[in-house]
Design a protein around this motif. Structure first.
Motif, PDB file in Angstrom:
ATOM      1  N   GLU A 220      18.238  -3.174  23.134  1.00 44.99           N
ATOM      2  CA  GLU A 220      19.258  -3.476  23.998  1.00 44.99           C
ATOM      3  C   GLU A 220      19.097  -5.174  24.214  1.00 44.99           C
ATOM      4  OE1 GLU A 220      21.108  -3.116  28.182  1.00 44.99           O
ATOM      5  OE2 GLU A 220      21.110  -1.223  27.013  1.00 44.99           O
ATOM      6  N   ASP A 221      17.682  -5.629  24.463  1.00 49.64           N
ATOM      7  CA  ASP A 221      17.281  -6.832  24.719  1.00 49.64           C
ATOM      8  C   ASP A 221      16.330  -7.454  23.727  1.00 49.64           C
ATOM      9  OD1 ASP A 221      18.534  -6.825  27.179  1.00 49.64           O
ATOM     10  OD2 ASP A 221      16.708  -5.527  28.088  1.00 49.64           O
ATOM     11  N   GLY A 222      16.476  -7.153  22.498  1.00 44.26           N
ATOM     12  CA  GLY A 222      15.583  -7.715  21.414  1.00 44.26           C
ATOM     13  C   GLY A 222      15.042  -6.818  20.381  1.00 44.26           C
ATOM     14  N   GLN A 223      14.238  -7.273  19.797  1.00 44.82           N
ATOM     15  CA  GLN A 223      13.675  -6.393  18.655  1.00 44.82           C
ATOM     16  C   GLN A 223      12.210  -6.610  18.357  1.00 44.82           C
ATOM     17  OE1 GLN A 223      15.731  -7.511  15.099  1.00 44.82           O
ATOM     18  NE2 GLN A 223      14.341  -9.270  14.637  1.00 44.82           N
ATOM     19  N   GLU A 224      11.543  -5.556  17.975  1.00 44.50           N
ATOM     20  CA  GLU A 224      10.034  -5.521  17.458  1.00 44.50           C
ATOM     21  C   GLU A 224       9.986  -5.255  16.088  1.00 44.50           C
ATOM     22  OE1 GLU A 224       7.090  -5.786  18.805  1.00 44.50           O
ATOM     23  OE2 GLU A 224       7.846  -6.154  20.973  1.00 44.50           O
ATOM     24  N   VAL A 225       9.242  -6.149  15.269  1.00 47.33           N
ATOM     25  CA  VAL A 225       9.136  -6.424  13.829  1.00 47.33           C
ATOM     26  C   VAL A 225       7.765  -5.901  13.494  1.00 47.33           C
ATOM     27  CG1 VAL A 225       9.109  -7.671  12.009  1.00 47.33           C
ATOM     28  CG2 VAL A 225      10.595  -8.097  13.871  1.00 47.33           C
ATOM     29  N   GLY A 226       7.708  -4.998  12.328  1.00 54.57           N
ATOM     30  CA  GLY A 226       6.258  -4.608  11.746  1.00 54.57           C
ATOM     31  C   GLY A 226       5.759  -3.462  12.312  1.00 54.57           C
ATOM     32  N   ILE A 227       6.675  -2.656  12.945  1.00 57.69           N
ATOM     33  CA  ILE A 227       5.967  -1.341  13.722  1.00 57.69           C
ATOM     34  C   ILE A 227       5.804  -0.402  12.865  1.00 57.69           C
ATOM     35  CG2 ILE A 227       6.732   0.431  15.182  1.00 57.69           C
ATOM     36  CD1 ILE A 227       8.702  -1.505  16.495  1.00 57.69           C
ATOM     37  N   SER A 228       4.664   0.435  12.900  1.00 58.42           N
ATOM     38  CA  SER A 228       4.217   1.554  11.934  1.00 58.42           C
ATOM     39  C   SER A 228       4.911   2.896  12.379  1.00 58.42           C
ATOM     40  CB  SER A 228       2.773   1.519  11.898  1.00 58.42           C
ATOM     41  OG  SER A 228       2.100   1.948  13.165  1.00 58.42           O
ATOM     42  N   ALA A 229       5.090   3.829  11.637  1.00 65.41           N
ATOM     43  CA  ALA A 229       5.597   4.994  12.028  1.00 65.41           C
ATOM     44  C   ALA A 229       4.865   5.621  12.991  1.00 65.41           C
ATOM     45  CB  ALA A 229       5.624   5.877  10.477  1.00 65.41           C
ATOM     46  N   ASP A 230       3.480   5.597  13.184  1.00 62.49           N
ATOM     47  CA  ASP A 230       2.735   6.437  14.144  1.00 62.49           C
ATOM     48  C   ASP A 230       3.153   5.738  15.444  1.00 62.49           C
ATOM     49  OD1 ASP A 230       1.348   3.931  13.975  1.00 62.49           O
ATOM     50  OD2 ASP A 230      -0.595   4.732  13.629  1.00 62.49           O
ATOM     51  N   GLN A 231       3.778   4.802  15.655  1.00 64.44           N
ATOM     52  CA  GLN A 231       4.259   4.230  16.985  1.00 64.44           C
ATOM     53  C   GLN A 231       5.634   4.737  17.421  1.00 64.44           C
ATOM     54  OE1 GLN A 231       3.215  -0.106  15.537  1.00 64.44           O
ATOM     55  NE2 GLN A 231       2.669  -0.209  17.825  1.00 64.44           N
ATOM     56  N   LEU A 232       6.383   5.403  16.596  1.00 62.05           N
ATOM     57  CA  LEU A 232       7.558   5.635  16.710  1.00 62.05           C
ATOM     58  C   LEU A 232       7.841   7.436  16.901  1.00 62.05           C
ATOM     59  CD1 LEU A 232       9.189   3.359  14.139  1.00 62.05           C
ATOM     60  CD2 LEU A 232       9.157   3.300  16.648  1.00 62.05           C
ATOM     61  N   ASP A 233       8.775   7.863  17.577  1.00 63.29           N
ATOM     62  CA  ASP A 233       9.166   9.220  17.725  1.00 63.29           C
ATOM     63  C   ASP A 233      10.574   9.246  17.491  1.00 63.29           C
ATOM     64  OD1 ASP A 233       6.656  10.525  18.147  1.00 63.29           O
ATOM     65  OD2 ASP A 233       6.698   9.996  20.099  1.00 63.29           O
ATOM     66  N   PRO A 234      11.320  10.292  17.057  1.00 66.80           N
ATOM     67  CA  PRO A 234      12.670  10.306  16.919  1.00 66.80           C
ATOM     68  C   PRO A 234      13.051  10.506  18.359  1.00 66.80           C
ATOM     69  CG  PRO A 234      11.763  11.915  15.336  1.00 66.80           C
ATOM     70  CD  PRO A 234      10.715  11.231  16.047  1.00 66.80           C
ATOM     71  N   ALA A 235      14.196   9.678  18.646  1.00 72.50           N
ATOM     72  CA  ALA A 235      14.730   9.718  20.067  1.00 72.50           C
ATOM     73  C   ALA A 235      15.189  11.128  20.411  1.00 72.50           C
ATOM     74  CB  ALA A 235      15.925   8.559  20.186  1.00 72.50           C
ATOM     75  N   ASP A 236      15.765  12.013  19.525  1.00 70.96           N
ATOM     76  CA  ASP A 236      16.246  13.305  20.138  1.00 70.96           C
ATOM     77  C   ASP A 236      15.108  14.162  20.250  1.00 70.96           C
ATOM     78  OD1 ASP A 236      15.508  13.272  17.318  1.00 70.96           O
ATOM     79  OD2 ASP A 236      17.159  14.696  16.636  1.00 70.96           O
TER      80      ASP A 236
ATOM     81  N   PHE B 236       0.680  -1.212   0.096  1.00 73.13           N
ATOM     82  CA  PHE B 236       0.109  -0.097  -0.096  1.00 73.13           C
ATOM     83  C   PHE B 236       0.814   1.248  -0.057  1.00 73.13           C
ATOM     84  CE2 PHE B 236      -2.677  -3.218   2.312  1.00 73.13           C
ATOM     85  CZ  PHE B 236      -3.486  -3.413   1.460  1.00 73.13           C
ATOM     86  N   GLY B 237       2.352   1.057  -0.177  1.00 74.93           N
ATOM     87  CA  GLY B 237       3.029   2.089  -0.179  1.00 74.93           C
ATOM     88  C   GLY B 237       3.488   2.770   1.316  1.00 74.93           C
ATOM     89  N   ASP B 238       2.785   2.183   2.364  1.00 75.25           N
ATOM     90  CA  ASP B 238       3.278   2.672   3.798  1.00 75.25           C
ATOM     91  C   ASP B 238       4.739   1.824   3.936  1.00 75.25           C
ATOM     92  OD1 ASP B 238       0.949   4.041   3.837  1.00 75.25           O
ATOM     93  OD2 ASP B 238       0.022   2.220   4.679  1.00 75.25           O
ATOM     94  N   ALA B 239       5.401   2.210   5.029  1.00 73.66           N
ATOM     95  CA  ALA B 239       6.471   1.467   5.503  1.00 73.66           C
ATOM     96  C   ALA B 239       6.091   0.796   6.781  1.00 73.66           C
ATOM     97  CB  ALA B 239       7.574   2.409   5.553  1.00 73.66           C
ATOM     98  N   THR B 240       6.828  -0.302   7.236  1.00 69.13           N
ATOM     99  CA  THR B 240       7.012  -0.702   8.477  1.00 69.13           C
ATOM    100  C   THR B 240       8.397  -1.118   8.845  1.00 69.13           C
ATOM    101  OG1 THR B 240       6.718  -3.286   7.773  1.00 69.13           O
ATOM    102  CG2 THR B 240       4.459  -1.962   8.316  1.00 69.13           C
ATOM    103  N   TYR B 241       8.634  -0.975  10.064  1.00 67.91           N
ATOM    104  CA  TYR B 241      10.001  -0.964  10.610  1.00 67.91           C
ATOM    105  C   TYR B 241      10.299  -2.092  11.555  1.00 67.91           C
ATOM    106  CZ  TYR B 241       9.382   3.594   8.935  1.00 67.91           C
ATOM    107  OH  TYR B 241       9.254   4.893   8.093  1.00 67.91           O
ATOM    108  N   THR B 242      11.649  -2.601  11.465  1.00 69.16           N
ATOM    109  CA  THR B 242      12.148  -3.506  12.411  1.00 69.16           C
ATOM    110  C   THR B 242      13.209  -2.727  13.433  1.00 69.16           C
ATOM    111  OG1 THR B 242      12.136  -5.445  11.139  1.00 69.16           O
ATOM    112  CG2 THR B 242      13.557  -5.476  12.837  1.00 69.16           C
ATOM    113  N   VAL B 243      12.828  -2.808  14.893  1.00 72.94           N
ATOM    114  CA  VAL B 243      13.613  -1.607  15.589  1.00 72.94           C
ATOM    115  C   VAL B 243      14.370  -2.685  16.714  1.00 72.94           C
ATOM    116  CG1 VAL B 243      13.520   0.056  17.349  1.00 72.94           C
ATOM    117  CG2 VAL B 243      11.905   0.049  15.408  1.00 72.94           C
ATOM    118  N   SER B 244      15.584  -2.754  16.658  1.00 76.19           N
ATOM    119  CA  SER B 244      16.208  -3.268  17.748  1.00 76.19           C
ATOM    120  C   SER B 244      16.623  -2.557  19.039  1.00 76.19           C
ATOM    121  CB  SER B 244      17.717  -3.777  17.008  1.00 76.19           C
ATOM    122  OG  SER B 244      17.478  -4.839  16.113  1.00 76.19           O
TER     123      SER B 244
END
Length: 65
Positions: free
Chosen positions: A43-59, A33-41
């Motif tokens: 320290e203790d593991g990773q999450e797969v299939g995360i949408s952009a609306d669940q993320l904020d830039p760390a800074d 559909f043209g959207d992106a999903t992310y894998t985020v690592s």
């Protein structure tokens, strides 16, 4: 907002054990559909299939504190 590999992000997902933690994007996958999903690592593991609306830039998240 779109993110790229190696971006540092904060996850917001109350169902995840990594909720509120800062991690690094290790993979970006574009859906049919043209959207992106992310894998985020973290320290203790990773999450797969995360949408952009669940993320904020760390800074930005650090600036809010």
């Amino acid at each position: 907002m779109e993110f790229e590999e190696d971006d540092s992000v904060v996850l917001h997902d109350k169902h995840s054990e990594f909720d509120g933690e800062t991690g690094t994007i290790t993979q970006v996958v574009e859906t049919m559909f043209g959207d992106a999903t992310y894998t985020v690592s973290f320290e203790d593991g990773q999450e797969v299939g995360i949408s952009a609306d669940q993320l904020d830039p760390a800074d930005e998240a650090d600036d809010e504190e």
